[in-house]
Design a protein around this motif. Structure first.
Motif, short mmCIF file in Angstrom:
data_model
loop_
_atom_site.label_atom_id
_atom_site.label_comp_id
_atom_site.label_asym_id
_atom_site.label_seq_id
_atom_site.Cartn_x
_atom_site.Cartn_y
_atom_site.Cartn_z
N LEU A 1 0.83 -1.21 0.00
CA LEU A 1 0.00 0.00 0.00
C LEU A 1 0.87 1.25 0.00
CD1 LEU A 1 -2.74 -1.20 2.49
CD2 LEU A 1 -3.05 -0.76 0.04
N GLU A 2 1.99 1.22 0.72
CA GLU A 2 2.91 2.36 0.69
C GLU A 2 3.42 2.59 -0.73
OE1 GLU A 2 6.06 2.15 3.60
OE2 GLU A 2 4.63 1.84 5.24
N GLY A 3 3.70 1.51 -1.43
CA GLY A 3 4.13 1.63 -2.83
C GLY A 3 3.07 2.34 -3.67
N LEU A 4 1.80 2.00 -3.43
CA LEU A 4 0.72 2.69 -4.15
C LEU A 4 0.68 4.17 -3.82
CD1 LEU A 4 -2.32 0.23 -3.99
CD2 LEU A 4 -0.97 0.87 -5.99
N GLN B 1 -5.43 12.86 -4.07
CA GLN B 1 -6.60 12.39 -3.32
C GLN B 1 -6.57 10.88 -3.17
OE1 GLN B 1 -8.96 14.30 -1.74
NE2 GLN B 1 -9.67 12.37 -0.89
N GLU B 2 -6.22 10.19 -4.26
CA GLU B 2 -6.14 8.73 -4.24
C GLU B 2 -5.02 8.27 -3.32
OE1 GLU B 2 -6.52 10.68 -6.83
OE2 GLU B 2 -8.22 9.93 -7.99
N ALA B 3 -3.88 8.96 -3.37
CA ALA B 3 -2.76 8.63 -2.48
C ALA B 3 -3.16 8.82 -1.02
CB ALA B 3 -1.55 9.50 -2.81
N PHE B 4 -3.89 9.90 -0.76
CA PHE B 4 -4.32 10.16 0.61
C PHE B 4 -5.31 9.10 1.09
CE2 PHE B 4 -6.52 12.47 4.02
CZ PHE B 4 -5.42 12.83 4.79
N GLU B 5 -6.18 8.64 0.20
CA GLU B 5 -7.13 7.58 0.56
C GLU B 5 -6.39 6.29 0.93
OE1 GLU B 5 -10.41 5.51 1.53
OE2 GLU B 5 -10.33 7.67 1.17
N ILE B 6 -5.38 5.93 0.16
CA ILE B 6 -4.58 4.75 0.48
C ILE B 6 -3.84 4.95 1.80
CG2 ILE B 6 -2.64 3.30 -0.25
CD1 ILE B 6 -5.19 2.80 -1.83
N LEU B 7 -3.38 6.17 2.05
CA LEU B 7 -2.73 6.48 3.33
C LEU B 7 -3.69 6.20 4.49
CD1 LEU B 7 0.10 7.59 3.99
CD2 LEU B 7 -0.96 9.81 4.26
#
Length: 186
Positions: A137-140, A151-157
Motif C-alpha cells: 500500500l505504501e508503494g501505491l 486524493q487517491e494517495a491520501f485515501e490509500i494512506l
C-alpha cells in the motif's frame, strides 16, 4: 499517460475493496491475524517490533526453493543489482504465484527500475493475496503521489492507518499529501 491513470484508478478500486473486506480476504492466515489485530492497538514504541514480526511471517513461503529464491533476491536488492534480483523474483513468482511477498518485492524492484506499469501489476497481485500488506500500500501511495493523484494517495494512506496506525509513512507524507489534496480541491 491516460492508460496509466486508468490503471491506477482500477488498482485503487480493487485495493479499497480488498482492504475493506473483513475476515474473508485472500491471504489471511492464523499466524498473521493476531499480529494484525495487535498492530491496530499497540503503542507506538512497540509497533516496530510487531511490524518486524509481520514482515518475518510474510517472508515464510512454506517452500525451501521459494525461500532460497527470496533470499537471493534480497541479497541482490541489497547489493543494488536489480537485474539479478528480477531474475530471482521472476523465478520465485513463477514457482510460488500465491506468495504475496514475492510479488511485493517484485513491485518494489520494478518501481526502482522505473517500470511503473509492471510494478502496479505486481502490487495488484500482492494486495489480492494479502490485502493488509501495508508495504505494498505504501508503494501505491508513492506511485499515486508521483502521478499527481493526491486524493487517491491520501485515501490509500488512510487505509494504511487503519491497518498500521504507527506506520512510518504516515508521519512522513501525511501533511504533504493533505496540502496537495487541498490544492487540488481549490
Amino acid at each position: 499517460m491516460i492508460a496509466l491513470f486508468w490503471k491506477l484508478k482500477s488498482i485503487l478500486a480493487v485495493t479499497c475493496v480488498f482492504v475493506a473486506a473483513t475476515g474473508m480476504a485472500a491471504g489471511q492466515s492464523a499466524r498473521l491475524d493476531p499480529l494484525f489485530e495487535r498492530l491496530k492497538s499497540v503503542d507506538a514504541v512497540d509497533a516496530p517490533a510487531l511490524e518486524a514480526k509481520i514482515r518475518q511471517e510474510w517472508s515464510k513461503s512454506g517452500s525451501p526453493a521459494a525461500d532460497l529464491l527470496l533470499s537471493r533476491a534480497k541479497i541482490a536488492i541489497d547489493a543494488g543489482d536489480q537485474k539479478t534480483a528480477m531474475g530471482h523474483l521472476t523465478a520465485l513468482t513463477d514457482h510460488a504465484p500465491e506468495f504475496a511477498e514475492g510479488w511485493s518485492l517484485t513491485a518494489m524492484t520494478l518501481f526502482h527500475m522505473g517500470k511503473i506499469g509492471p510494478a502496479m501489476d505486481a502490487l495488484e497481485r500482492t494486495l489480492a493475496l494479502e490485502p493488509r500488506h501495508f508495504l505494498a500500500l505504501e508503494g501505491l501511495v508513492l506511485i499515486f503521489d508521483d502521478a499527481g493523484l493526491y486524493q487517491e494517495a491520501f485515501e490509500i494512506l488512510r487505509r494504511i492507518e487503519a491497518i498500521h496506525p504507527h506506520a512510518e509513512i504516515l508521519s512522513r507524507v501525511r501533511t504533504r499529501l493533505e496540502a496537495k489534496t487541498l490544492g487540488q480541491a481549490l
